[in-house]
Design an enzyme around this catalytic site. Sequence first.
Site, short mmCIF file in Angstrom:
data_model
loop_
_atom_site.label_atom_id
_atom_site.label_comp_id
_atom_site.label_asym_id
_atom_site.label_seq_id
_atom_site.Cartn_x
_atom_site.Cartn_y
_atom_site.Cartn_z
N HIS A 87 -2.50 10.74 0.57
CA HIS A 87 -2.66 9.41 -0.01
C HIS A 87 -2.75 9.52 -1.54
O HIS A 87 -2.06 8.82 -2.26
CB HIS A 87 -3.95 8.81 0.53
CG HIS A 87 -4.03 7.33 0.41
ND1 HIS A 87 -3.33 6.50 1.23
CD2 HIS A 87 -4.72 6.55 -0.43
CE1 HIS A 87 -3.59 5.25 0.90
NE2 HIS A 87 -4.43 5.26 -0.12
N GLU B 284 0.83 -1.22 0.00
CA GLU B 284 0.00 0.00 0.00
C GLU B 284 0.86 1.26 0.00
O GLU B 284 1.73 1.43 0.87
CB GLU B 284 -0.89 -0.02 1.26
CG GLU B 284 -1.91 1.10 1.30
CD GLU B 284 -2.84 1.01 2.53
OE1 GLU B 284 -2.98 -0.10 3.10
OE2 GLU B 284 -3.40 2.06 2.89
N LYS C 199 -7.01 -1.11 11.92
CA LYS C 199 -6.41 -1.48 10.62
C LYS C 199 -5.22 -0.56 10.36
O LYS C 199 -4.16 -1.00 9.89
CB LYS C 199 -7.47 -1.34 9.51
CG LYS C 199 -7.05 -1.91 8.16
CD LYS C 199 -6.23 -0.97 7.31
CE LYS C 199 -5.90 -1.58 5.96
NZ LYS C 199 -5.10 -0.68 5.12
C1 MEV Z 1 -5.78 3.19 5.60
O1 MEV Z 1 -5.03 2.08 5.14
C2 MEV Z 1 -5.72 3.31 7.11
C3 MEV Z 1 -6.59 4.40 7.72
O2 MEV Z 1 -7.93 4.22 7.30
C4 MEV Z 1 -6.47 4.28 9.22
C5 MEV Z 1 -7.43 5.15 10.00
O3 MEV Z 1 -8.50 5.50 9.48
O4 MEV Z 1 -7.10 5.42 11.16
C6 MEV Z 1 -6.16 5.76 7.23
#
Ligand code: MEV
Length: 412
Positions: free
Chosen positions: A392, A99, A279
């Site tokens: 991102h 990722e 996650k």
């Molecule tokens: C994305 O891989 C992880 C996030 O969704 C974690 C979060 O929302 O704290 C950005």
Amino acid sequence: MDIRWSSAIAATATPNTIGSSRLPKFYNLPLHERANIAKNIGKLTTAEFNSLNNYQGMSRELTDTFIENAIGTFSLPLGLASNFLINTKDYLVPMVVEESSVLAAASHGAKLVRAGGGFQAQSTEAIMTGQIQLLLKDVCPYDTILKEQRADLINYANVGQDRLIMRGGGVCGLDWHLLPALNHLIVHVHVNTCDAMGANIVNTICERLARRLQMLIPCDIGLQILTNLNDQRRAKASCEIPAKVFDCTRFDGLEVVERIEQAYQFAAHDPYRAATNNKGIMNGIDPVVIATGNDWRAVEAGAHAYACRSGHYKPLAYWRRVGNYLQGEIDLPLALGIVGGVTKLHPNATAALKILGQPNARALAEIVCCAGLAQNLAALRALSTEGIQKGHMHLHAKNLQQQRQTLYLEQR
Ligand code: MEV
């Protein structure tokens, strides 16, 4: 909202090129023949087939040793997250992940923590727990028997573990609880597995001890297996960051700190948010676990079960404003090894451990939990300020542009 179930497999018209997935003695074929079968089934292009057969990091022999039915390898990017200062020592943290933005976020989180003096990390002894399920046949004073026999049972369970005992490990505790609804007695055997992840050690000990227990307690023996909720083998890390570090165009640092605390509170009260939050934490943890050749499914299972220990699914890390500082803390089970399994065999795992300065298993767990805390901080900071998509999408766009360029060069 109501959910509707149907089968996409049944509804798909794609012709099944396999015929049957029964492939007797597939495992006996040489690896290149298995790979050819895969090529035909998947109608793989030469480039795809060659990619399967790219053994840069791992030899064909190792590939065939690690798993059954191997047809090749599957590469993932390995990168280094920077800025980690843990217990006053600097680390570059190897991470394997597909990722984009994960390494950037980990490095950014670690940089913020560094401004507050870095991470403080600790770990417990490497105590893994095995479970032996005794299906009781009669009423039996199992409490008295097990209390009287505890020391003998521990000695018995340690037989054959000389090397582990020499390293300061071995069976160190025994306790039990009844599952009244089932009339099953569950015996927990605690084992210090030192620098090993320890699954094999614990499972061997459970199977040996089960036979002895059956001589003492009228029962049938059920399962004999470790628990991945290894809550006696944990690592924790904390940090304290001055609010001014968070100053940005839209908010002053203290506002950001308050927004991060609110984001944490959201996760603490809402399992839907807690799952995403965790996650994000595992985005930091899994890549280091993978890079060092450890079992990330075990770590995932332990982490999520631990997140539920109160009966409600909760965030694994905790954030709050204290005066002009943001304080963060993480605490989770981490069963990691640096000996045995893939860790010593996979050349890239060996390299990753060397880049980390050859930590022992406990030090590795401390580093890994700092990666989780850094990742969580970076995500919460971004979500509480400019939103996650800005950074991102920027990295994603960069990747896409690179991809287009590669394709263009390939097609020329
Ligand atoms: C994305 O891989 C992880 C996030 O969704 C974690 C979060 O929302 O704290 C950005």
